[in-house]
Motif scaffolding. Structure first.
Motif, PDB file in Angstrom:
ATOM      1  N   ASP A 112      -9.496  47.198 -35.658  1.00  0.00           N
ATOM      2  CA  ASP A 112     -10.601  47.953 -35.032  1.00  0.00           C
ATOM      3  C   ASP A 112     -10.831  49.312 -35.700  1.00  0.00           C
ATOM      4  OD1 ASP A 112      -8.909  49.367 -32.095  1.00  0.00           O
ATOM      5  OD2 ASP A 112      -8.339  49.216 -34.217  1.00  0.00           O
ATOM      6  N   HIS A 113     -10.454  49.422 -36.959  1.00  0.00           N
ATOM      7  CA  HIS A 113     -10.681  50.719 -37.635  1.00  0.00           C
ATOM      8  C   HIS A 113     -12.172  50.931 -37.878  1.00  0.00           C
ATOM      9  CE1 HIS A 113     -11.816  49.671 -41.790  1.00  0.00           C
ATOM     10  NE2 HIS A 113     -10.932  48.716 -41.749  1.00  0.00           N
ATOM     11  N   ASP A 215     -16.913  56.092 -33.141  1.00  0.00           N
ATOM     12  CA  ASP A 215     -15.696  56.016 -32.333  1.00  0.00           C
ATOM     13  C   ASP A 215     -15.824  56.936 -31.126  1.00  0.00           C
ATOM     14  OD1 ASP A 215     -12.251  57.125 -32.957  1.00  0.00           O
ATOM     15  OD2 ASP A 215     -13.119  55.876 -31.357  1.00  0.00           O
ATOM     16  N   LYS A 220      -9.823  55.312 -32.450  1.00  0.00           N
ATOM     17  CA  LYS A 220      -9.709  54.246 -33.452  1.00  0.00           C
ATOM     18  C   LYS A 220      -9.166  54.777 -34.781  1.00  0.00           C
ATOM     19  CE  LYS A 220     -13.328  51.306 -31.577  1.00  0.00           C
ATOM     20  NZ  LYS A 220     -14.624  50.631 -31.843  1.00  0.00           N
TER      21      LYS A 220
END
Ligand SMILES: N[C@](CCCC[B-](O)(O)O)(CCN1CCC(O)CC1)C(=O)O
Ligand SMILES: [Mn+2]
Ligand SMILES: [Mn+2]
Ligand SMILES: [Mn+2]
Length: 304
Positions: A112-113, A215, A220
């Motif tokens: 989930d970067h 984000d 994240k």
């Protein structure tokens, strides 16, 4: 904290020899000892040994697909292993096609970067929208899920899977975007803070808005893909596609400091340093700028 440095001596994503010497130029500029001087545990993994292939496809709109595809797999493995070992990964380029493997490898470790792409260019041409066929102008098109329906078949990339959502990418520094890229950015609603926005809002708001956009919860892992040509050519003359009117070193440092301050910067690419371009002074200037940006990604602060 712990850092794993990977040299990525790739040049096949673009036509100007020399980016394969980028990693060694940054090392010769004292990068590793400067990172150690920040109190970091630095593991320099040396340069990847990128297998050389004879290109077997000559009618594909993208150039050197076999070499770039093979390199991308090697880069992904190395970045994945570095991050899984608990180290922040620093990938030294090498042309920006390196980001295909570095972002994919990062996504295997941290699905989930998000991505902050700092560059004069959008690097999201597909092989069909590219006017050059140079793969350093295409990396994001290989990685963004929503672009896949528009891609032709690309041989030698079976190991690389689209791993990014358009909403998890933000650009900073754009000033040379091709028509096909503009279409994709608008159609997919990719967040973009071009030099116009940098001038209009200032770098603080651009970084704040970019981070919030990709984000909003602020939790994240972050991938910073920094193309040295995002900086003004006066700061980075030794690069293949310079564009006037770039970021100042203060703006570059600010981006780096703010990302470092999140504590979630997990992978950094420093791309497109080409020591074969320009004279020795140009090289020194470019390498010094690259090292300064990297130092601020890894904890150096102008405030001390
Ligand atoms: N968008 C360009 C440049 C890519 C730069 C890649 B990098 O990693 O350095 O960000 C094409 C640029 N464009 C081609 C036509 C010219 O008239 C103007 C420049 C491309 O070749 O795709
Ligand atoms: Mn070349
Ligand atoms: Mn660029
Ligand atoms: Mn680039």
């Amino acid at each position: 904290s712990k850092v794993g440095v990977i040299g990525v001596p790739i040049h096949m994503g673009q036509p100007r020899p020399g980016t394969e010497h980028g990693p060694e130029a940054m090392r010769e500029g004292g990068l590793i000892s400067k990172l150690e001087g920040l109190g970091l545990d630095v593991e320099d993994q040396g340069d990847l040994f990128l297998e050389k292939h004879d290109e077997d496809i000559h009618d594909h709109p993208a150039k050197n697909v076999k070499n770039v595809g093979s390199a991308s797999s090697q880069i992904a493995d190395s970045v994945y292993n570095t991050i899984k070992s608990g180290r922040t990964c620093l990938a030294l380029g090498g042309d920006h096609s390196m980001a295909i493997g570095s972002i994919y490898g990062h996504s295997l470790a941290e699905p989930d970067h998000v991505v902050i792409w700092v560059d004069a260019h959008a690097d999201i041409n597909t092989p069909l929208t590219s006017s050059s066929g140079n793969m350093h102008g295409m990396p994001l098109s290989f990685l963004v899920k929503e672009v896949q329906p528009y891609l032709p078949d690309i041989p030698h990339f079976d190991n690389i899977k689209p791993c990014l959502s358009a909403k998890n990418i933000a650009y900073i520094g754009l000033r040379d975007v091709d028509p096909g890229e503009r279409y994709i950015i608008e159609k997919l609603g990719i967040h973009s803070f071009s030099m116009t926005e940098v001038d209009k809002f200032g770098i603080k708001d651009c970084v704040e808005k970019a981070l919030h956009a990709v984000d909003p919860e602020g939790n994240k892992p972050i991938h910073l893909s920094f193309d040295i040509d995002a900086l003004d050519p006066s700061l980075a003359p030794s690069t293949g596609t310079p564009v006037p009117g770039g970021l100042s070193i203060r703006e570059g440092n600010y981006i780096a400091e703010e990302l470092a301050a999140t504590g979630r910067l997990t992978c950094v690419d420093l791309a497109e340093v080409n020591p074969k371009l320009g004279n020795d002074r140009d090289n020194e200037t470019t390498v010094r700028s690259a090292i300064t940006i990297i130092q601020h990604c890894f904890g150096n602060r102008r405030q001390g």
